[in-house]
Design an enzyme around this catalytic site. Sequence first.
Site, PDB file in Angstrom:
ATOM      1  N   HIS B 122       0.890  -1.159   0.000  1.00 50.36           N
ATOM      2  CA  HIS B 122       0.000   0.000   0.000  1.00 50.36           C
ATOM      3  C   HIS B 122       0.934   1.216   0.000  1.00 50.36           C
ATOM      4  O   HIS B 122       2.033   1.159   0.535  1.00 50.36           O
ATOM      5  CB  HIS B 122      -0.827  -0.042   1.288  1.00 50.36           C
ATOM      6  N   ASP B 199       3.217  -3.958   8.502  1.00 51.44           N
ATOM      7  CA  ASP B 199       2.048  -3.133   8.239  1.00 51.44           C
ATOM      8  C   ASP B 199       0.829  -4.027   8.476  1.00 51.44           C
ATOM      9  O   ASP B 199       0.516  -4.885   7.666  1.00 51.44           O
ATOM     10  CB  ASP B 199       2.113  -2.619   6.797  1.00 51.44           C
ATOM     11  N   GLN B 202      -4.360  -4.571   7.366  1.00 51.60           N
ATOM     12  CA  GLN B 202      -5.318  -5.618   6.987  1.00 51.60           C
ATOM     13  C   GLN B 202      -5.218  -6.829   7.906  1.00 51.60           C
ATOM     14  O   GLN B 202      -6.188  -7.562   8.076  1.00 51.60           O
ATOM     15  CB  GLN B 202      -5.081  -6.054   5.534  1.00 51.60           C
ATOM     16  N   LYS B 225     -10.307  -0.436  10.986  1.00 52.57           N
ATOM     17  CA  LYS B 225     -10.373  -1.663  10.196  1.00 52.57           C
ATOM     18  C   LYS B 225     -10.724  -2.863  11.079  1.00 52.57           C
ATOM     19  O   LYS B 225     -10.820  -3.982  10.600  1.00 52.57           O
ATOM     20  CB  LYS B 225      -9.036  -1.920   9.495  1.00 52.57           C
ATOM     21  N   CYS B 363      -4.739   2.300  -3.635  1.00 56.56           N
ATOM     22  CA  CYS B 363      -3.544   2.936  -3.064  1.00 56.56           C
ATOM     23  C   CYS B 363      -2.321   2.054  -3.268  1.00 56.56           C
ATOM     24  O   CYS B 363      -1.467   1.941  -2.392  1.00 56.56           O
ATOM     25  CB  CYS B 363      -3.718   3.259  -1.579  1.00 56.56           C
TER      26      CYS B 363
END
Lengths: 137, 405
Positions: B122, B199, B202, B225, B363
Amino acid sequence: MNLPSTDEIIDDLEFLDDWEQRYQYIIDLGKALPGLPESQHKEEYLVRGCQSNVWLISEEKDGKLLLHVDSDAVIVQGLLTLVMAAYHNKTPEQILAFDIDHYFAQLDLENHITPTRGNGLRAIVGKIQQLAKQSQA
Amino acid sequence: MSLNVAQIREQFPILHRQVHGKPLVYLDNAATTQKPQAVINALTDYYTQCNANVHRGAHYLSDEATRRYEAARKTVAEYINASRQEEVIWTSGTTEGINLVANGVAQRLKTGDEVLVTEMEHHANLVTWQQACKRSGATLKVVPINEDGSLNTEQFHALLSENTAFVSMPHISNALGTINPIKELTAAAKAKDALVMIDGAQGVAHGAIDVQDIGCDFYAFSGHKVFGPTGIGVLWGCYEVLKDWPIWLVGGEMIATVSYQDATWGELPNRLEAGTPNIAGAIGLAAAINWLRQYDAADILAHETALLARATQLAEQTDGLTIVGHAAKKIGVLSFILDGAHPADIGFLLDKQGIAIRTGDHCAQPLMKRLNVPGTARASFSIYNTLDEVEMLFEGIKKARLMLA
């Protein structure tokens, strides 16, 4: 290019009340848009949208602005046809006098030219108005 | 036991509304998840009963707000198995967490150092490192993906070297749904003495995280999220690494002493949390985690796996549909393109039918370029989605194609 007039478009869309018919009409307009050859999909003509791209080339002839537009998404092509009906082959004065927000509201499509839409349509409208101002100056 | 999805849906007021006169089918969960009533109540209750600034009040409400705010930190620390609460730094979201770390890394990198990221990043986990490298003279190395959208782990190992100073990679790809073998890759990077960041934007949505088990130095995620509010996120960092990490924002809360000409910094976590924090957001995020924890992680996984399996099956039966991202290990995301239809057109015509998906580059422009697609349509699933909704998605796609034909 045989463009329908803005009045014809307003009349046509008035008769279509369910969303499928309305957008089928817009899709069909989009398909009929001549667009631009792939070779003209150049960075300098590109108005980048977050979801789809629009290309705009303009020229001035006999005091009128000739506009050539394209998009990679067919619904945007259809919406561009609505914009072209208002602006193509018009004088800068006509372009600047035209109330595009009212027009889209009449078509019940005003949500398409709000700045939140990532389809580049608002940016195109702004660019055309700017071209009209420049050619007046 | 399997999940009672009907009972879960009952708790999400927004799932009962209509859009364009149609019942909402919300399949944009990788962008943000909806909020259960428990989270909405926590926010309302905070502002109705408890609002005050934290850590500095000489009054009842401030004490109570501070207690709830720090209890939220403890909830997060437990949920991700942090060894100390001070390792949990509140941020505005994943992006700020990565920026906080990249800012510190940039100050320590030197020419010849290498930073490793992947082709599936991303922008938040790419532009940050690209800019950190530009500032410091370090080199950014990008680990390629395989054709199926999985990470090329052989290349990952090949690109690791004594020069690798930092590795940052996604737990799960937002555009493809690929689950990366982060534990194994972290171990390999640590063996080269590199610092490792995950990261987790998700990753956090699809099951409990155990940062100690992963073995990384940093893990960042966003509250929104994982059923929490927007504007709150977490940067977890291993205490030993974080305790003298270069400061980020300066101002109130993060200092120890201040004179007109100088200042000294406070202790973790405050030293990395300047200004009045997002108190309500932190409390809301803790409410989201507590809400989620009542369900069995294996049940959630089984449900989400079943949704993706059915979606994949229907996608494979759809002529002219190409799934983008076929990694053996993936979750939550069906990214696809259709012959003769731009993703934006598909997204638009699904929206008119009440079905919310995302279209575009997600993105991840370099990834789209790498995959040679202009963008994709992406349906992403969560705990409250049903198999019926998956069917409705494909009915919707059928109708969109008829209109575009």
